[in-house]
Design a protein around this motif. Structure first.
Motif, PDB file in Angstrom:
ATOM      1  N   UNK A   1      47.396  30.622  45.441  1.00 51.44           N
ATOM      2  CA  UNK A   1      46.820  29.885  44.316  1.00 51.44           C
ATOM      3  C   UNK A   1      45.431  29.331  44.620  1.00 51.44           C
ATOM      4  N   UNK A   2      44.646  30.146  45.303  1.00 49.62           N
ATOM      5  CA  UNK A   2      43.279  29.756  45.595  1.00 49.62           C
ATOM      6  C   UNK A   2      43.103  28.943  46.849  1.00 49.62           C
ATOM      7  N   UNK A   3      44.207  28.629  47.521  1.00 48.47           N
ATOM      8  CA  UNK A   3      44.114  27.811  48.736  1.00 48.47           C
ATOM      9  C   UNK A   3      43.667  28.623  49.940  1.00 48.47           C
ATOM     10  N   UNK A   4      43.753  29.948  49.833  1.00 50.11           N
ATOM     11  CA  UNK A   4      43.422  30.788  50.976  1.00 50.11           C
ATOM     12  C   UNK A   4      41.957  31.154  51.070  1.00 50.11           C
ATOM     13  N   UNK A   5      41.124  30.599  50.204  1.00 48.90           N
ATOM     14  CA  UNK A   5      39.706  30.911  50.236  1.00 48.90           C
ATOM     15  C   UNK A   5      39.380  32.268  49.661  1.00 48.90           C
ATOM     16  N   UNK A   6      40.345  32.894  48.994  1.00 48.41           N
ATOM     17  CA  UNK A   6      40.136  34.209  48.390  1.00 48.41           C
ATOM     18  C   UNK A   6      40.133  34.072  46.871  1.00 48.41           C
ATOM     19  N   UNK A   7      39.841  35.152  46.194  1.00 50.34           N
ATOM     20  CA  UNK A   7      39.900  35.168  44.742  1.00 50.34           C
ATOM     21  C   UNK A   7      41.295  34.763  44.282  1.00 50.34           C
ATOM     22  N   UNK A   8      41.371  33.867  43.301  1.00 52.02           N
ATOM     23  CA  UNK A   8      42.648  33.311  42.863  1.00 52.02           C
ATOM     24  C   UNK A   8      43.695  34.385  42.624  1.00 52.02           C
ATOM     25  N   UNK A   9      43.335  35.437  41.931  1.00 56.26           N
ATOM     26  CA  UNK A   9      44.281  36.492  41.574  1.00 56.26           C
ATOM     27  C   UNK A   9      43.959  37.815  42.244  1.00 56.26           C
ATOM     28  N   UNK A  10      43.129  37.775  43.284  1.00 56.33           N
ATOM     29  CA  UNK A  10      42.833  38.979  44.044  1.00 56.33           C
ATOM     30  C   UNK A  10      42.045  40.019  43.291  1.00 56.33           C
ATOM     31  N   UNK A  11      41.310  39.610  42.265  1.00 58.83           N
ATOM     32  CA  UNK A  11      40.523  40.569  41.480  1.00 58.83           C
ATOM     33  C   UNK A  11      39.323  41.057  42.287  1.00 58.83           C
ATOM     34  N   UNK A  12      39.106  42.352  42.271  1.00 56.40           N
ATOM     35  CA  UNK A  12      37.894  42.893  42.873  1.00 56.40           C
ATOM     36  C   UNK A  12      36.723  42.640  41.920  1.00 56.40           C
ATOM     37  N   UNK A  13      35.506  42.777  42.444  1.00 57.78           N
ATOM     38  CA  UNK A  13      34.326  42.604  41.599  1.00 57.78           C
ATOM     39  C   UNK A  13      34.345  43.598  40.441  1.00 57.78           C
ATOM     40  N   UNK A  14      34.796  44.820  40.734  1.00 55.25           N
ATOM     41  CA  UNK A  14      34.847  45.847  39.688  1.00 55.25           C
ATOM     42  C   UNK A  14      35.879  45.485  38.615  1.00 55.25           C
ATOM     43  N   UNK A  15      37.030  44.962  39.037  1.00 52.22           N
ATOM     44  CA  UNK A  15      38.051  44.565  38.062  1.00 52.22           C
ATOM     45  C   UNK A  15      37.538  43.455  37.153  1.00 52.22           C
ATOM     46  N   UNK A  16      36.883  42.444  37.762  1.00 58.78           N
ATOM     47  CA  UNK A  16      36.419  41.341  36.937  1.00 58.78           C
ATOM     48  C   UNK A  16      35.312  41.787  35.990  1.00 58.78           C
ATOM     49  N   UNK A  17      34.445  42.664  36.463  1.00 58.14           N
ATOM     50  CA  UNK A  17      33.376  43.166  35.596  1.00 58.14           C
ATOM     51  C   UNK A  17      33.966  43.911  34.404  1.00 58.14           C
ATOM     52  N   UNK A  18      35.028  44.661  34.633  1.00 58.44           N
ATOM     53  CA  UNK A  18      35.638  45.461  33.568  1.00 58.44           C
ATOM     54  C   UNK A  18      36.433  44.613  32.588  1.00 58.44           C
ATOM     55  N   UNK A  19      37.176  43.628  33.108  1.00 64.59           N
ATOM     56  CA  UNK A  19      38.118  42.902  32.267  1.00 64.59           C
ATOM     57  C   UNK A  19      37.726  41.458  31.972  1.00 64.59           C
ATOM     58  N   UNK A  20      36.711  40.930  32.647  1.00 65.98           N
ATOM     59  CA  UNK A  20      36.399  39.508  32.496  1.00 65.98           C
ATOM     60  C   UNK A  20      35.072  39.208  31.841  1.00 65.98           C
ATOM     61  N   UNK A  21      34.493  40.166  31.164  1.00 70.26           N
ATOM     62  CA  UNK A  21      33.148  39.972  30.603  1.00 70.26           C
ATOM     63  C   UNK A  21      33.141  38.924  29.493  1.00 70.26           C
ATOM     64  N   UNK A  22      34.183  38.881  28.700  1.00 72.39           N
ATOM     65  CA  UNK A  22      34.250  37.944  27.579  1.00 72.39           C
ATOM     66  C   UNK A  22      35.611  37.270  27.580  1.00 72.39           C
ATOM     67  N   UNK A  23      35.612  35.940  27.761  1.00 76.19           N
ATOM     68  CA  UNK A  23      36.854  35.182  27.843  1.00 76.19           C
ATOM     69  C   UNK A  23      36.886  34.155  26.720  1.00 76.19           C
ATOM     70  N   UNK A  24      37.940  34.126  25.907  1.00 74.17           N
ATOM     71  CA  UNK A  24      38.018  33.150  24.809  1.00 74.17           C
ATOM     72  C   UNK A  24      37.886  31.711  25.311  1.00 74.17           C
TER      73      UNK A  24
END
Length: 357
Positions: free
Chosen positions: A137-160
């Motif tokens: 849950x973000x305590x490990x110093x890593x991305x909260x949900x383990x998303x790669x940069x490519x995944x976030x670029x594809x799916x996280x561009x617009x968030x309500x």
């Protein structure tokens, strides 16, 4: 003994989950029908036939999604200035051991996908399971949900509701992860769809272990969300400990890394799990069966109960720890890792459940 925060990083040699191929909707795994005591013993008997009517232990994991959890709060702020969602997260953050901001993010992921893709049936507990497995849950110093940069670029561009989406924002990451999991018309409310989506989300050499960790923690969160008052009980503490051992190898007579062994055998795992919660159990499966109160046969086991296999009249040869939704945490046999199995299937020799605390 307690679960160490670094228990998931003990090395590939200890965490190599045996590959579990999907066959006709089942994840298959072997089972050894011999009581494994901590003392040296003659070579075990070969597995018994598994034809209908033959005595056998559980040998499959029937792929399934976590059960329904407590609904996230919705609506405007109340008199105290907090929204129902904030109040919901504050209520569950402690019992679930999830930071409130992460929990709000997971809930926002579910709520966003309800509108965008209602047929996906994404639950916040699935996102919480991924968050636990990926980064604690973000305590490990890593991305909260383990998303790669490519995944976030594809799916996280617009968030309500988020002006500037960012991978380190729990709500942005949760919506992006939800979109990734739901891609391609996936139904996460069905076992096969859920299992396949988690595998696709985290491919690679540890994909099987990742899926088991997500399934186990998501199921724990779902159960506790409906009864958060149980969070501090010995049965829940024991279940948390057992989940922390997923991926360790089965070791005959093994009492775990803290006792100098690479892993556990079946009763070693259940004993260590309850030791961590301050409840002493005998060492073998048979002695555990005969020393704790039985769960009435008419009742399904509940989280933390021990489930036994063998003959009550003669000998109990195996034990696991019940997780909920028909699942058990299981140290099966040599050559396999501690993993999650379905606790009771047609033709097995399930003998009943017991409640240590």
């Amino acid at each position: 003994m307690t679960t160490k925060p670094t228990s998931w990083a003990r090395g590939a040699a200890l965490r190599g989950l045996v590959a579990l191929p999907l066959v006709a909707g089942l994840v298959t795994a072997g089972w050894l029908l011999a009581d494994r005591t901590p003392e040296p013993a003659p070579a075990p008997a070969p597995p018994l036939p598994t034809a209908a009517g033959a005595a056998s232990g559980p040998s499959v994991l029937e792929v399934s999604a976590p059960v329904k959890a407590q609904e996230p709060g919705q609506g405007a702020s109340g008199a105290g200035g907090k929204t129902p969602l904030q109040q919901w997260a504050d209520q569950l953050a402690g019992p679930l051991d999830i930071p409130a901001n992460a929990l709000i993010g997971y809930a926002n992921g579910e709520l966003a996908l309800r509108g965008e893709d209602p047929s996906c049936h994404l639950s916040w507990v699935t996102l919480a399971g991924v968050g636990s497995a990926a980064s604690n849950h973000g305590r490990g110093g890593e991305s909260l949900l383990g998303l790669s940069a490519a995944q976030f670029k594809k799916y996280g561009a617009s968030i309500p509701g988020v002006a500037k989406p960012a991978a380190d924002d729990p709500s942005s990451a949760s919506v992006a992860a939800g979109r990734s999991l739901c891609a391609g018309g996936t139904d996460l409310g069905a076992g096969a769809g859920w299992w396949k989506a988690i595998a696709s989300y985290h491919p690679g050499g540890e994909a099987e272990l990742f899926r088991q960790r997500v399934l186990g923690t998501a199921q724990l969160y779902a159960t506790l969300s409906l009864d958060p008052a149980r969070a501090g009980t010995p049965s829940v503490q024991a279940a948390r400990f057992a989940l922390g051992q997923l991926g360790l190898p089965y070791v005959w007579g093994g009492n775990g890394p803290d006792a100098g062994a690479a892993g556990f055998d079946c009763s070693g795992l259940t004993k260590a799990s309850y030791d961590s919660a301050g409840v002493a159990l005998p060492r073998t499966a048979d002695s555990q069966f005969r020393s704790i109160p039985a769960v009435p046969p008419s009742q399904e086991p509940r989280l933390g109960d021990l489930v036994f296999y063998g003959s009550p009249a003669t000998r109990i040869h195996h034990v696991g720890l019940y997780l909920g939704n028909g699942l058990m945490i299981n140290a099966p046999t040599e050559g396999q890792a501690i993993q999650i199995h379905t606790y009771h299937s047609k033709g097995d020799d399930y003998a009943g459940a017991g409640r240590p605390a």
